[in-house]
Design a protein around this motif. Structure first.
Motif, mmCIF file in Angstrom:
data_model
loop_
_atom_site.group_PDB
_atom_site.id
_atom_site.type_symbol
_atom_site.label_atom_id
_atom_site.label_comp_id
_atom_site.label_asym_id
_atom_site.label_seq_id
_atom_site.Cartn_x
_atom_site.Cartn_y
_atom_site.Cartn_z
ATOM 1 N N GLN A 184 0.853 -1.238 -0.092
ATOM 2 C CA GLN A 184 -0.013 0.033 0.030
ATOM 3 C C GLN A 184 0.900 1.412 0.089
ATOM 4 N N GLU A 185 1.898 1.205 0.725
ATOM 5 C CA GLU A 185 2.826 2.238 0.677
ATOM 6 C C GLU A 185 4.161 2.350 -0.494
ATOM 7 N N THR A 186 4.596 1.171 -0.405
ATOM 8 C CA THR A 186 5.713 1.079 -1.466
ATOM 9 C C THR A 186 5.490 1.245 -2.859
ATOM 10 N N THR A 187 4.194 0.559 -3.413
ATOM 11 C CA THR A 187 3.601 0.980 -4.702
ATOM 12 C C THR A 187 3.543 2.141 -5.031
ATOM 13 N N ALA A 188 3.235 3.164 -4.244
ATOM 14 C CA ALA A 188 3.243 4.551 -4.654
ATOM 15 C C ALA A 188 4.514 5.301 -4.292
ATOM 16 N N TRP A 189 5.294 4.762 -3.384
ATOM 17 C CA TRP A 189 6.573 5.275 -3.015
ATOM 18 C C TRP A 189 7.681 4.968 -4.096
ATOM 19 N N THR A 190 7.549 3.841 -4.691
ATOM 20 C CA THR A 190 8.451 3.554 -5.931
ATOM 21 C C THR A 190 8.090 4.138 -7.085
ATOM 22 N N ALA A 191 6.927 4.610 -7.313
ATOM 23 C CA ALA A 191 6.295 5.324 -8.430
ATOM 24 C C ALA A 191 6.767 6.856 -8.328
ATOM 25 N N ILE A 192 7.280 7.481 -7.346
ATOM 26 C CA ILE A 192 7.578 8.817 -7.181
ATOM 27 C C ILE A 192 8.587 9.067 -8.322
ATOM 28 N N THR A 193 9.503 8.258 -8.257
ATOM 29 C CA THR A 193 10.533 8.383 -9.454
ATOM 30 C C THR A 193 10.276 8.989 -10.500
ATOM 31 N N GLN A 194 9.106 8.487 -11.126
ATOM 32 C CA GLN A 194 8.627 8.753 -12.437
ATOM 33 C C GLN A 194 8.206 10.353 -12.404
ATOM 34 N N LEU A 195 7.840 10.667 -11.425
ATOM 35 C CA LEU A 195 7.361 12.387 -11.438
ATOM 36 C C LEU A 195 8.666 13.151 -11.144
ATOM 37 N N ALA A 196 9.655 12.562 -10.218
ATOM 38 C CA ALA A 196 10.799 13.200 -10.136
ATOM 39 C C ALA A 196 11.428 13.588 -11.392
ATOM 40 N N HIS A 197 11.566 12.468 -12.397
ATOM 41 C CA HIS A 197 12.270 12.811 -13.611
ATOM 42 C C HIS A 197 11.595 13.580 -14.369
ATOM 43 N N HIS A 198 10.195 13.790 -14.590
ATOM 44 C CA HIS A 198 9.486 14.717 -15.280
ATOM 45 C C HIS A 198 9.358 16.094 -14.659
ATOM 46 N N GLY A 199 9.680 16.205 -13.555
ATOM 47 C CA GLY A 199 9.779 17.616 -13.020
ATOM 48 C C GLY A 199 8.284 17.863 -12.333
ATOM 49 N N MET A 200 7.596 16.843 -12.160
ATOM 50 C CA MET A 200 6.171 16.720 -11.755
ATOM 51 C C MET A 200 6.022 17.111 -10.019
ATOM 52 N N LEU A 201 5.039 17.498 -9.677
ATOM 53 C CA LEU A 201 5.144 18.023 -8.061
ATOM 54 C C LEU A 201 4.246 17.004 -7.389
ATOM 55 N N TYR A 202 4.825 16.006 -6.763
ATOM 56 C CA TYR A 202 4.058 15.171 -5.815
ATOM 57 C C TYR A 202 3.267 15.595 -4.767
ATOM 58 N N VAL A 203 1.972 15.132 -4.571
ATOM 59 C CA VAL A 203 0.969 15.676 -3.882
ATOM 60 C C VAL A 203 0.313 14.404 -2.934
ATOM 61 N N PRO A 204 1.213 14.128 -1.855
ATOM 62 C CA PRO A 204 0.391 13.203 -0.932
ATOM 63 C C PRO A 204 -0.780 13.548 -0.250
ATOM 64 N N ILE A 205 -1.569 12.844 0.379
ATOM 65 C CA ILE A 205 -2.543 13.280 0.987
ATOM 66 C C ILE A 205 -2.349 13.486 2.498
ATOM 67 N N GLY A 206 -1.029 12.840 2.995
ATOM 68 C CA GLY A 206 -0.838 13.025 4.395
ATOM 69 C C GLY A 206 -1.969 12.377 5.151
ATOM 70 N N TYR A 207 -2.116 13.018 6.548
ATOM 71 C CA TYR A 207 -3.343 12.462 7.220
ATOM 72 C C TYR A 207 -4.468 13.447 7.153
ATOM 73 N N THR A 208 -4.583 14.015 5.957
ATOM 74 C CA THR A 208 -5.874 15.028 6.268
ATOM 75 C C THR A 208 -7.155 14.463 5.920
ATOM 76 N N PHE A 209 -7.214 13.075 5.821
ATOM 77 C CA PHE A 209 -8.560 12.608 5.994
ATOM 78 C C PHE A 209 -9.157 12.559 7.170
ATOM 79 N N GLY A 210 -8.417 12.818 8.203
ATOM 80 C CA GLY A 210 -8.755 12.895 9.616
ATOM 81 C C GLY A 210 -9.028 11.576 10.228
ATOM 82 N N ALA A 211 -9.785 11.346 11.020
ATOM 83 C CA ALA A 211 -10.004 10.213 11.886
ATOM 84 C C ALA A 211 -10.184 8.871 11.028
ATOM 85 N N GLY A 212 -10.406 9.106 9.992
ATOM 86 C CA GLY A 212 -10.456 7.746 9.345
ATOM 87 C C GLY A 212 -9.196 7.040 8.884
#
Length: 264
Positions: A184-212
């Motif tokens: 659940q985490e590593t699948t997204a984490w290992t994909a960040i390299t694609q964004l980095a090479h393109h210069g895209m800005l990675y936007v994680p959601i953090g814990y903004t979902f709150g109590a859920g």
């Protein structure tokens, strides 16, 4: 006209809002509509076009977030549609669903009992990516990283990378895994390299979902990296919490994209 300013416009002047330097050419004037009354709504920035004395108001185009996904058995597609709902709920932003091309032969897919894809969601081309104001990529995991179909799509973006045409574009991920330890985490984490090479800005959601994000009373996919679903053996449907998290990610990304648009 007299000292009082009067209320009758001079015949020598063009109507208000029209340039008196070149009245024959249409003028585009930045303006604001303010609707007054009991049910007052916020002001709306518009473009006013005057053509042959007629005033035409053109509302600004909506910002577009492309939800680009690969879904073999439908779990990611369900999240993608709920994510689009979240994007669409933010005023001025629109979610657009796209699939990436399939790389497996039809006979292989048949042996794997992969359901037929409907034609409701179009297949995206690489060039279309540059039309998005924001991007959300969804894919199932394969040994802790993205499925080959999504990787093949990223691999085909070489020309965009060479010209850095996606640089500065906000982007995020959502995933599907078969088990709780399936990535659940590593699948997204290992994909960040694609964004980095393109210069895209990675936007994680953090814990903004709150109590859920902190509930432990049921199985839930998703992480601070993005929404997620546990597919199990393929028969498990996304829970309402997983769907709500996907919708939240759509809303959150839409808010970020609006913030970037205002800053520019």
């Amino acid at each position: 006209m007299g000292k009082g300013g009067g209320c009758i416009p001079s015949k020598q002047r063009a109507p208000k809002g029209v340039s008196d330097q070149d009245p024959q050419n249409p003028e585009r004037i930045s303006s604001t509509i303010v609707i007054s009354g009991q049910n007052q709504t916020p002001s709306i920035n518009t473009t006013t076009q005057v053509q042959d004395g007629a005033v035409q108001l053109q509302l600004p185009k909506k910002l577009k977030i492309f939800v680009v996904f690969y879904s073999m058995y439908g779990h990611i597609e369900i999240l993608a549609k709920r994510m689009k709902k979240g994007v669409d709920s933010i005023e001025g932003v629109e979610g657009v669903l796209y699939r990436v091309p399939e790389t497996l032969a039809p006979d292989i897919l048949e042996q794997m009992r992969v359901p037929q894809k409907d034609n409701e969601v179009p297949v995206i081309s690489v060039e279309e990516l540059v039309e998005a104001d924001g991007l959300l990529f969804g894919f199932p995991t394969r040994y802790g990283s993205m499925a080959a179909q999504m990787k093949a799509f990223f691999d085909s973006t070489g020309q965009l990378w060479q010209q850095q045409r996606l640089a500065g574009t906000p982007a995020g991920f959502f995933v599907s895994t078969g088990t709780q330890g399936g990535g659940q985490e590593t699948t997204a984490w290992t994909a960040i390299t694609q964004l980095a090479h393109h210069g895209m800005l990675y936007v994680p959601i953090g814990y903004t979902f709150g109590a859920g994000m902190f509930k432990m009373d049921s199985i839930r996919g998703g992480s601070p990296y993005g929404a997620g679903v546990f597919s199990g053996d393929g028969t498990r449907e996304p829970s309402e919490t997983e769907l709500a998290l996907a919708e939240h990610q759509g809303k959150y990304m839409a808010g970020i994209v609006k913030r970037f648009a205002k800053a520019s």
